[in-house]
Design a protein around this motif. Structure first.
Motif, PDB file in Angstrom:
ATOM      1  N   SER A  44       0.829  -1.205   0.000  1.00  0.00           N
ATOM      2  CA  SER A  44       0.000   0.000   0.000  1.00  0.00           C
ATOM      3  C   SER A  44       0.867   1.260   0.000  1.00  0.00           C
ATOM      4  O   SER A  44       1.945   1.298   0.585  1.00  0.00           O
ATOM      5  CB  SER A  44      -0.904   0.008   1.235  1.00  0.00           C
ATOM      6  OG  SER A  44      -1.656   1.194   1.277  1.00  0.00           O
ATOM      7  N   THR A  45       0.363   2.306  -0.661  1.00  0.00           N
ATOM      8  CA  THR A  45       1.089   3.581  -0.703  1.00  0.00           C
ATOM      9  C   THR A  45       0.791   4.425   0.534  1.00  0.00           C
ATOM     10  O   THR A  45       1.379   5.488   0.705  1.00  0.00           O
ATOM     11  CB  THR A  45       0.702   4.380  -1.955  1.00  0.00           C
ATOM     12  OG1 THR A  45      -0.704   4.616  -1.929  1.00  0.00           O
ATOM     13  CG2 THR A  45       1.114   3.641  -3.212  1.00  0.00           C
ATOM     14  N   HIS A  46      -0.149   4.001   1.349  1.00  0.00           N
ATOM     15  CA  HIS A  46      -0.429   4.704   2.598  1.00  0.00           C
ATOM     16  C   HIS A  46      -0.536   3.688   3.732  1.00  0.00           C
ATOM     17  O   HIS A  46      -0.483   2.497   3.503  1.00  0.00           O
ATOM     18  CB  HIS A  46      -1.682   5.568   2.484  1.00  0.00           C
ATOM     19  CG  HIS A  46      -2.954   4.806   2.386  1.00  0.00           C
ATOM     20  ND1 HIS A  46      -3.361   4.200   1.232  1.00  0.00           N
ATOM     21  CD2 HIS A  46      -3.902   4.538   3.318  1.00  0.00           C
ATOM     22  CE1 HIS A  46      -4.519   3.604   1.442  1.00  0.00           C
ATOM     23  NE2 HIS A  46      -4.861   3.785   2.692  1.00  0.00           N
ATOM     24  N   ARG A  67      -0.584   9.241   4.861  1.00  0.00           N
ATOM     25  CA  ARG A  67       0.016   9.253   3.534  1.00  0.00           C
ATOM     26  C   ARG A  67       0.990  10.422   3.452  1.00  0.00           C
ATOM     27  O   ARG A  67       0.618  11.550   3.736  1.00  0.00           O
ATOM     28  CB  ARG A  67      -1.058   9.384   2.456  1.00  0.00           C
ATOM     29  CG  ARG A  67      -0.456   9.416   1.052  1.00  0.00           C
ATOM     30  CD  ARG A  67      -1.505   9.359  -0.016  1.00  0.00           C
ATOM     31  NE  ARG A  67      -2.011   7.992  -0.040  1.00  0.00           N
ATOM     32  CZ  ARG A  67      -3.126   7.633  -0.640  1.00  0.00           C
ATOM     33  NH1 ARG A  67      -3.854   8.518  -1.265  1.00  0.00           N
ATOM     34  NH2 ARG A  67      -3.523   6.385  -0.625  1.00  0.00           N
TER      35      ARG A  67
END
Length: 128
Positions: A44-46, A67
């Motif tokens: 996941s990017t966050h 994020r």
């Protein structure tokens, strides 16, 4: 990023009062929920953070979306009675639902709560 660990988390449970044990269990639940999210979405990017906030009667487990260093509130994940360790699903931002989902004072119930805990809160729904 380093996070601080509350002092209560390192004390042996036998030397704590019930309300201190509840605080320790709430902290452990927050960490369990964060691990569950990281295991569910390793790329996941966050990220998700779960923080505990002390209220008059309940510990609120608050969810945050993180994020690029920015934290945005994702709402209330659970309410935990600060004196009894009873876990409730939230009915709203300010109040819990009627029925107790788990009682953290009971070892089997606590283990069931931590083993079933998922970041999205599915473990807090009543089952037949």
């Amino acid at each position: 990023m380093t996070t601080s660990i509350p002092t209560i988390a390192v004390f042996p449970e036998e030397s704590l009062t019930l309300s201190q044990k509840v605080e320790k269990w709430v902290f452990q639940l927050c960490k369990t929920l964060e691990r569950n999210y990281q295991q569910s979405y390793p790329n996941s990017t966050h990220n998700k953070e779960f923080q505990m906030e002390l209220g008059r009667k309940y510990w609120k487990v608050k969810e945050y979306n993180v994020r690029d260093g920015d934290r945005m509130s994702g709402g209330i994940h659970a309410f935990i009675d600060r004196n009894t360790g009873q876990v409730y699903k939230p009915a709203s931002y300010k109040s819990p639902a009627k029925h107790v989902r788990y009682d953290l004072r009971l070892i089997k119930d606590r283990e069931r709560c931590f083993n079933n805990a998922d970041w999205a809160g599915g473990y807090l729904y009543l089952r037949d």
